[in-house]
Scaffold this motif. Structure first.
Motif, PDB file in Angstrom:
ATOM      1  N   GLU A 138       9.358  21.719  33.194  1.00 12.74           N
ATOM      2  CA  GLU A 138      10.325  21.175  34.141  1.00 12.74           C
ATOM      3  C   GLU A 138       9.560  20.663  35.346  1.00 12.74           C
ATOM      4  O   GLU A 138       8.637  21.320  35.824  1.00 12.74           O
ATOM      5  CB  GLU A 138      11.303  22.265  34.621  1.00 12.74           C
ATOM      6  CG  GLU A 138      12.377  22.620  33.640  1.00 12.74           C
ATOM      7  CD  GLU A 138      13.491  21.593  33.568  1.00 12.74           C
ATOM      8  OE1 GLU A 138      13.811  20.962  34.589  1.00 12.74           O
ATOM      9  OE2 GLU A 138      14.035  21.416  32.472  1.00 12.74           O
ATOM     10  N   ILE A 154      11.091  11.367  38.144  1.00 16.34           N
ATOM     11  CA  ILE A 154      10.674  11.853  36.834  1.00 16.34           C
ATOM     12  C   ILE A 154      11.874  12.556  36.216  1.00 16.34           C
ATOM     13  O   ILE A 154      12.573  13.317  36.887  1.00 16.34           O
ATOM     14  CB  ILE A 154       9.439  12.781  36.907  1.00 16.34           C
ATOM     15  CG1 ILE A 154       8.991  13.191  35.504  1.00 16.34           C
ATOM     16  CG2 ILE A 154       9.673  13.976  37.797  1.00 16.34           C
ATOM     17  CD1 ILE A 154       7.624  13.839  35.447  1.00 16.34           C
ATOM     18  N   ARG A 192       7.614  14.224  24.488  1.00 18.96           N
ATOM     19  CA  ARG A 192       7.768  15.635  24.836  1.00 18.96           C
ATOM     20  C   ARG A 192       6.721  16.506  24.141  1.00 18.96           C
ATOM     21  O   ARG A 192       6.052  17.318  24.784  1.00 18.96           O
ATOM     22  CB  ARG A 192       9.172  16.108  24.443  1.00 18.96           C
ATOM     23  CG  ARG A 192       9.406  17.578  24.661  1.00 18.96           C
ATOM     24  CD  ARG A 192      10.659  18.139  24.021  1.00 18.96           C
ATOM     25  NE  ARG A 192      11.757  17.233  23.873  1.00 18.96           N
ATOM     26  CZ  ARG A 192      13.031  17.561  23.990  1.00 18.96           C
ATOM     27  NH1 ARG A 192      13.368  18.793  24.268  1.00 18.96           N
ATOM     28  NH2 ARG A 192      13.971  16.685  23.805  1.00 18.96           N
ATOM     29  N   MET A 238      13.626  14.631  32.822  1.00 21.35           N
ATOM     30  CA  MET A 238      13.344  15.549  31.723  1.00 21.35           C
ATOM     31  C   MET A 238      14.092  15.152  30.447  1.00 21.35           C
ATOM     32  O   MET A 238      15.151  14.538  30.515  1.00 21.35           O
ATOM     33  CB  MET A 238      13.794  16.977  32.068  1.00 21.35           C
ATOM     34  CG  MET A 238      13.266  17.576  33.351  1.00 21.35           C
ATOM     35  SD  MET A 238      11.514  17.507  33.513  1.00 21.35           S
ATOM     36  CE  MET A 238      11.403  16.501  34.950  1.00 21.35           C
ATOM     37  N   PRO A 239      13.579  15.574  29.314  1.00 19.79           N
ATOM     38  CA  PRO A 239      14.314  15.407  28.058  1.00 19.79           C
ATOM     39  C   PRO A 239      15.651  16.149  28.105  1.00 19.79           C
ATOM     40  O   PRO A 239      15.788  17.148  28.818  1.00 19.79           O
ATOM     41  CB  PRO A 239      13.387  16.033  27.017  1.00 19.79           C
ATOM     42  CG  PRO A 239      12.031  16.016  27.634  1.00 19.79           C
ATOM     43  CD  PRO A 239      12.265  16.182  29.107  1.00 19.79           C
ATOM     44  N   ASN A 252      12.372  12.273  25.515  1.00 21.49           N
ATOM     45  CA  ASN A 252      11.028  12.382  26.075  1.00 21.49           C
ATOM     46  C   ASN A 252      11.097  12.435  27.588  1.00 21.49           C
ATOM     47  O   ASN A 252      12.159  12.281  28.179  1.00 21.49           O
ATOM     48  CB  ASN A 252      10.193  11.176  25.626  1.00 21.49           C
ATOM     49  CG  ASN A 252      10.068  11.123  24.119  1.00 21.49           C
ATOM     50  OD1 ASN A 252       9.541  12.037  23.505  1.00 21.49           O
ATOM     51  ND2 ASN A 252      10.578  10.049  23.511  1.00 21.49           N
ATOM     52  N   TYR A 253       9.935  12.609  28.216  1.00 18.26           N
ATOM     53  CA  TYR A 253       9.831  12.558  29.670  1.00 18.26           C
ATOM     54  C   TYR A 253       9.757  11.094  30.092  1.00 18.26           C
ATOM     55  O   TYR A 253       9.092  10.288  29.443  1.00 18.26           O
ATOM     56  CB  TYR A 253       8.584  13.303  30.155  1.00 18.26           C
ATOM     57  CG  TYR A 253       8.678  14.785  29.936  1.00 18.26           C
ATOM     58  CD1 TYR A 253       9.225  15.621  30.903  1.00 18.26           C
ATOM     59  CD2 TYR A 253       8.238  15.364  28.751  1.00 18.26           C
ATOM     60  CE1 TYR A 253       9.328  16.990  30.697  1.00 18.26           C
ATOM     61  CE2 TYR A 253       8.336  16.730  28.534  1.00 18.26           C
ATOM     62  CZ  TYR A 253       8.884  17.536  29.512  1.00 18.26           C
ATOM     63  OH  TYR A 253       8.990  18.891  29.306  1.00 18.26           O
ATOM     64  N   HIS A 254      10.434  10.766  31.193  1.00 16.90           N
ATOM     65  CA  HIS A 254      10.437   9.400  31.707  1.00 16.90           C
ATOM     66  C   HIS A 254      10.091   9.433  33.190  1.00 16.90           C
ATOM     67  O   HIS A 254      10.612  10.268  33.930  1.00 16.90           O
ATOM     68  CB  HIS A 254      11.810   8.750  31.529  1.00 16.90           C
ATOM     69  CG  HIS A 254      12.135   8.476  30.103  1.00 16.90           C
ATOM     70  ND1 HIS A 254      11.978   7.228  29.534  1.00 16.90           N
ATOM     71  CD2 HIS A 254      12.585   9.289  29.114  1.00 16.90           C
ATOM     72  CE1 HIS A 254      12.319   7.292  28.262  1.00 16.90           C
ATOM     73  NE2 HIS A 254      12.693   8.527  27.979  1.00 16.90           N
ATOM     74  N   ILE A 255       9.233   8.504  33.604  1.00 20.24           N
ATOM     75  CA  ILE A 255       8.889   8.329  35.015  1.00 20.24           C
ATOM     76  C   ILE A 255       9.259   6.902  35.382  1.00 20.24           C
ATOM     77  O   ILE A 255       8.828   5.956  34.725  1.00 20.24           O
ATOM     78  CB  ILE A 255       7.390   8.585  35.279  1.00 20.24           C
ATOM     79  CG1 ILE A 255       7.016  10.007  34.861  1.00 20.24           C
ATOM     80  CG2 ILE A 255       7.069   8.345  36.759  1.00 20.24           C
ATOM     81  CD1 ILE A 255       5.526  10.303  34.939  1.00 20.24           C
ATOM     82  N   LYS A 286       3.660  18.684  25.927  1.00 18.61           N
ATOM     83  CA  LYS A 286       3.621  20.136  25.709  1.00 18.61           C
ATOM     84  C   LYS A 286       2.261  20.555  25.144  1.00 18.61           C
ATOM     85  O   LYS A 286       1.659  21.521  25.619  1.00 18.61           O
ATOM     86  CB  LYS A 286       4.743  20.550  24.743  1.00 18.61           C
ATOM     87  CG  LYS A 286       4.764  22.025  24.443  1.00 18.61           C
ATOM     88  CD  LYS A 286       5.876  22.371  23.464  1.00 18.61           C
ATOM     89  CE  LYS A 286       5.814  23.829  23.082  1.00 18.61           C
ATOM     90  NZ  LYS A 286       6.820  24.173  22.079  1.00 18.61           N
TER      91      LYS A 286
END
Length: 182
Positions: free
Chosen positions: A152, A108, A132, A110-111, A78-81, A136
């Protein structure tokens, strides 16, 4: 305005641990598999606090470490911040350029890429995990069409921008509301 430095989401404590294996398991359960190679190699004392809650499909977490620590993650799904609230860290996804996380700079990720975080002692951060497929779908709904390629993002987030300030305000609201629910 820098991020709030108190323990965020404190009424949702997942773990307070001095045991590296327990901390590793808790972070794996909440976010993704991790390793702490600096703790194993140096024999340093270890301490971690982890608070977390789900807001819809968004995982909001807060973690704080006692001593300096190196964290290596598995490839993210998944996306992580990661938003530092105390101390400093060098964060890097895969073979990408390092991000120097401070109270004014977040990262941030990305997967599909592992992340390495090397922090100072007393390091703390807010960690957000965004599925993710959910991100999307939200983007496709906003654009009114299918995405032609994976999302991205630039790795570094300037926390002084109006958009980042809005995110921090929303996180403070979530934190405040989470206290009211318990």
């Amino acid at each position: 305005m820098p991020p709030q430095t108190g323990d965020m989401f404190a009424t949702h404590e997942v773990a307070f641990s001095r045991d590296v294996d327990h901390a590793r398991q808790m972070l794996t359960d909440v976010f993704l598999p991790v390793r702490f190679p600096s703790v194993q190699a140096s024999g340093n004392t270890f301490q971690m606090r982890l608070n977390a809650l789900l807001v819809g499909r968004l995982t909001c977490g807060y973690m704080r470490f006692g001593d300096a620590v190196c964290i290596e993650t598995a490839e993210a799904e998944n996306y992580h911040i990661d938003i530092p609230t105390g101390g400093r860290a060098r964060m890097r996804a895969g073979m990408g350029a390092p991000i120097y996380g401070t109270q004014s700079t977040a990262g941030i990720f990305m997967p599909g890429r592992p992340v390495e975080i090397e922090s100072d002692g007393g390091f703390a951060q807010i960690s957000l995990m965004i599925p993710r497929d959910h991100l999307k779908l939200e983007m496709q709904n906003l654009l009114g069409r299918e995405l032609s390629r994976p999302l991205e993002f630039t790795g570094e987030i300037d926390l002084s921008t109006p958009g980042a300030q809005t995110i921090m305000q929303a996180l403070r609201m979530i934190d405040g509301a989470s206290h009211d629910k318990r």
